[in-house]
Scaffold this motif. Structure first.
Motif, mmCIF file in Angstrom:
data_model
loop_
_atom_site.group_PDB
_atom_site.id
_atom_site.type_symbol
_atom_site.label_atom_id
_atom_site.label_comp_id
_atom_site.label_asym_id
_atom_site.label_seq_id
_atom_site.Cartn_x
_atom_site.Cartn_y
_atom_site.Cartn_z
ATOM 1 N N VAL A 60 -4.444 -0.486 14.181
ATOM 2 C CA VAL A 60 -5.228 -1.082 13.093
ATOM 3 C C VAL A 60 -6.713 -0.704 13.172
ATOM 4 N N PRO A 61 -7.377 -0.953 14.321
ATOM 5 C CA PRO A 61 -8.810 -0.583 14.340
ATOM 6 C C PRO A 61 -9.044 0.917 14.196
ATOM 7 N N LEU A 62 -8.150 1.720 14.771
ATOM 8 C CA LEU A 62 -8.336 3.175 14.694
ATOM 9 C C LEU A 62 -8.197 3.666 13.258
ATOM 10 N N VAL A 63 -7.098 3.247 12.613
ATOM 11 C CA VAL A 63 -6.866 3.705 11.239
ATOM 12 C C VAL A 63 -7.969 3.194 10.323
ATOM 13 N N PHE A 64 -8.309 1.918 10.474
ATOM 14 C CA PHE A 64 -9.301 1.342 9.578
ATOM 15 C C PHE A 64 -10.664 2.036 9.724
ATOM 16 N N CYS A 65 -11.158 2.073 10.971
ATOM 17 C CA CYS A 65 -12.495 2.661 11.169
ATOM 18 C C CYS A 65 -12.508 4.138 10.800
ATOM 19 N N SER A 66 -11.484 4.880 11.245
ATOM 20 C CA SER A 66 -11.566 6.317 11.005
ATOM 21 C C SER A 66 -11.356 6.639 9.525
ATOM 22 N N LEU A 67 -10.615 5.783 8.834
ATOM 23 C CA LEU A 67 -10.430 6.028 7.402
ATOM 24 C C LEU A 67 -11.725 5.756 6.633
ATOM 25 N N PRO A 144 -7.533 -8.734 2.575
ATOM 26 C CA PRO A 144 -7.610 -7.613 3.519
ATOM 27 C C PRO A 144 -7.559 -8.048 4.978
ATOM 28 N N VAL A 145 -8.066 -9.250 5.248
ATOM 29 C CA VAL A 145 -8.054 -9.711 6.641
ATOM 30 C C VAL A 145 -6.610 -9.927 7.106
ATOM 31 N N SER A 146 -5.794 -10.497 6.207
ATOM 32 C CA SER A 146 -4.414 -10.703 6.653
ATOM 33 C C SER A 146 -3.669 -9.365 6.686
ATOM 34 N N ALA A 147 -4.092 -8.405 5.842
ATOM 35 C CA ALA A 147 -3.474 -7.065 5.927
ATOM 36 C C ALA A 147 -3.779 -6.443 7.290
ATOM 37 N N LEU A 148 -5.024 -6.615 7.740
ATOM 38 C CA LEU A 148 -5.401 -6.084 9.057
ATOM 39 C C LEU A 148 -4.639 -6.813 10.158
ATOM 40 N N ALA A 149 -4.545 -8.141 10.005
ATOM 41 C CA ALA A 149 -3.869 -8.924 11.043
ATOM 42 C C ALA A 149 -2.384 -8.575 11.106
ATOM 43 N N ALA A 150 -1.797 -8.334 9.912
ATOM 44 C CA ALA A 150 -0.365 -8.037 9.898
ATOM 45 C C ALA A 150 -0.100 -6.566 10.212
ATOM 46 N N GLY A 151 -1.138 -5.747 10.230
ATOM 47 C CA GLY A 151 -0.962 -4.321 10.511
ATOM 48 C C GLY A 151 -0.248 -3.606 9.377
ATOM 49 N N ASN A 152 -0.483 -4.037 8.127
ATOM 50 C CA ASN A 152 0.153 -3.375 6.985
ATOM 51 C C ASN A 152 -0.653 -2.104 6.634
ATOM 52 N N LEU A 154 -0.299 0.546 4.677
ATOM 53 C CA LEU A 154 -0.551 0.967 3.300
ATOM 54 C C LEU A 154 -1.680 0.125 2.678
ATOM 55 N N GLN A 155 -1.643 -1.178 2.932
ATOM 56 C CA GLN A 155 -2.704 -2.058 2.410
ATOM 57 C C GLN A 155 -4.040 -1.741 3.067
ATOM 58 N N ILE A 156 -3.988 -1.436 4.363
ATOM 59 C CA ILE A 156 -5.231 -1.109 5.071
ATOM 60 C C ILE A 156 -5.834 0.170 4.485
ATOM 61 N N ILE A 157 -4.967 1.141 4.162
ATOM 62 C CA ILE A 157 -5.457 2.390 3.566
ATOM 63 C C ILE A 157 -6.178 2.093 2.248
ATOM 64 N N VAL A 158 -5.537 1.277 1.405
ATOM 65 C CA VAL A 158 -6.128 0.981 0.099
ATOM 66 C C VAL A 158 -7.494 0.299 0.278
ATOM 67 N N PHE A 297 -7.737 10.771 7.012
ATOM 68 C CA PHE A 297 -7.245 10.329 5.711
ATOM 69 C C PHE A 297 -5.787 10.746 5.515
ATOM 70 N N VAL A 298 -5.503 12.025 5.771
ATOM 71 C CA VAL A 298 -4.171 12.557 5.464
ATOM 72 C C VAL A 298 -3.096 12.032 6.437
ATOM 73 N N LEU A 299 -3.445 11.872 7.712
ATOM 74 C CA LEU A 299 -2.425 11.430 8.681
ATOM 75 C C LEU A 299 -1.956 9.975 8.491
ATOM 76 N N PRO A 300 -2.884 9.005 8.363
ATOM 77 C CA PRO A 300 -2.383 7.639 8.144
ATOM 78 C C PRO A 300 -1.576 7.536 6.850
ATOM 79 N N LEU A 301 -1.996 8.305 5.840
ATOM 80 C CA LEU A 301 -1.240 8.309 4.588
ATOM 81 C C LEU A 301 0.172 8.831 4.857
ATOM 82 N N GLY A 302 0.252 9.915 5.611
ATOM 83 C CA GLY A 302 1.560 10.516 5.917
ATOM 84 C C GLY A 302 2.431 9.590 6.742
ATOM 85 N N ALA A 303 1.803 8.899 7.703
ATOM 86 C CA ALA A 303 2.607 8.023 8.562
ATOM 87 C C ALA A 303 3.259 6.908 7.765
ATOM 88 N N THR A 304 2.685 6.598 6.599
ATOM 89 C CA THR A 304 3.303 5.534 5.812
ATOM 90 C C THR A 304 4.148 6.056 4.663
#
Ligand code: ASP
Length: 426
Positions: A60-67, A144-152, A154-158, A297-304
């Motif tokens: 979660v922190p990696l995808v969020f911050c790096s995105l 968004p906070v619950s999206a981060l907490a739940a590790g969703n 796709l929502q984190i990407i948006v 950007f492209v990798l987290p998108l691909g992973a989902t």
């Protein structure tokens, strides 16, 4: 003094070995331990669980911050849209090819022939699959906070895309926030590096557990379906992906395959492409030379949304079930499977076993019996290992191609031979 010089090379052997070699050794030793210990190998599983937990901690922190950083480093919103579109087209296109390969393999090798479905006893753990509209609606997080907490993811990407664009538009005033995300992202990359040092041991524990749990006796009757899925996966990566890398990307495919080893080993043993993300992002940057902006950007998108291995597996399994039940599929059924499976891959989470749930969607669409899931469920982990690896290889392939097309691929890094890289590390 003399003694110390003599002792040094021995002590340093393991630490000087490249990570991917350590991971492969861990995998081989794990298989061996599983074969020797049998079900008792279960006791080694906690080592694997520790590694999985550590790597999950990063997601979660990696995808969020790096995105966010990925977006803020691309001031040009049109460029962002272009990259998004390219990735989407490549992701969807390759998934359609993957399922076609799965269907072709299933037709040629007929894995379902001679299988007695009635005699097989295994509990299907399929839940209801979400509809496509629901999947699309669920992409926008209400909180968004619950999206981060739940590790969703796709929502984190948006949310991260929205925040990144907004920070860009805010100009000078948002600079401190941008810098904060940049330095947090750097910290997360470092943490990833540290966690990856655990990979050889984690992979050892996971492999021991899997090979101890599934002895040969359980595998034999289904060995054909396993072999067909694995063969299809190998063809997809070695022929199709490598082919695209050399034709579309004009890059050396051997380097692509070599650079994949670390994330592929993590994917194979953890069966989660989201869980593998930190390793994939690291390899994209350090082995393939893809820029931070593109890879984050492209990798987290691909992973989902990109699940080529899962689609291929669904093709083989659908045919396996139709053959085992003696149900003939028409040409339009094949097309329906290709469409459903490609779209379903958007909604498939990159977590263990998700593909089995989505298989129920594919089966319902063409009217194949759900009971077929039961037999697949029994061996699903083994199939999941192969399909997750392909999912991750596909994400990497698209990232390399998009990076290359945007002039954001450092070819000196990409073409650097691993011996040179190792020498540099040593
Ligand atoms: N385990 C797969 C992945 O994480 C998804 C699946 O079950 O097919 O990519």
């Amino acid at each position: 003094m003399q003694q110390a010089t003599i002792a040094q090379p021995r002590a340093g052997f393991w630490s000087r070995l490249a990570l991917w070699k350590k991971i492969l050794i861990g995998m081989a030793l794990g298989m061996l331990a599983g074969a020797i210990l049998g079900p008792d190998a279960q006791m080694l599983k906690p080592i694997g669980t520790l590694f999985i937990n550590a790597i999950k901690m990063l997601i979660v922190p990696l995808v969020f911050c790096s995105l966010v950083v990925g977006v803020t480093s691309m001031q040009d919103t049109r460029k962002l849209g272009r990259i998004g579109l390219k990735s989407l087209v490549l992701y969807m296109g390759t998934t359609a090819v993957a399922i076609s390969i799965g269907l072709a393999m299933g037709t040629v090798f007929m894995p379902g022939e001679g299988i007695n479905m009635v005699a097989a006893e295994a509990a299907a753990s399929a839940k209801e699959a979400p509809t496509l509209v629901q999947t699309l609606l669920d992409m926008v997080p209400k909180n968004p906070v619950s999206a981060l907490a739940a590790g969703n993811i796709l929502q984190i990407i948006v949310f991260a895309l929205g925040l990144g664009i907004a920070l860009n538009l805010s100009g000078e005033k948002a600079k401190p926030a941008v810098e904060l995300f940049e330095s947090l992202a750097e910290g997360m990359y470092k943490l990833t590096e540290l966690v990856m040092k655990l990979a050889p041991y984690g992979v050892f524990g996971l492999m021991a557990w899997v090979s101890g749990k599934y002895g040969m006796e359980i595998l034999l009757p289904l060995i054909k379906v396993i072999a067909v899925v694995y063969l299809g996966c190998i063809i997809h990566v070695v022929v199709f992906y490598s082919g695209l890398i050399s034709t579309l990307g004009r890059l050396n495919p051997v380097r692509y395959l070599k650079g994949l080893v670390n994330p592929a080993a993590v994917a194979f043993t953890t069966t989660s492409s989201s869980g593998t993300l930190p390793a994939t992002i690291k390899a994209a940057r350090e082995e393939m030379g893809v820029s931070k902006g593109i890879s984050s950007f492209v990798l987290p998108l691909g992973a989902t949304i990109n699940m080529d291995g899962t689609a291929l597996y669904q093709g083989v399994c659908a045919l396996f079930i139709s053959q085992a039940f003696g149900i003939d599929l028409t040409f339009s059924d094949y097309l329906l499977i290709i469409m459903t499976s490609t779209l379903a891959s958007i909604g498939t989470a990159g977590v263990p076993g998700a593909g089995l749930i989505m298989l129920s969607l594919v089966l319902t669409t063409v009217g194949l019996p759900m009971e077929g899931l039961a037999i697949i469920a029994g061996i699903d982990r083994i199939l999941d290992m192969a399909r997750t690896t392909v999912n991750v290889c596909g994400d990497m392939m698209v990232t390399v191609l998009v990076g290359k097309s945007e002039n954001e691929l450092d070819e000196t890094v990409y073409n650097r031979s691993s011996t040179a890289a190792e020498a540099e590390l040593a």
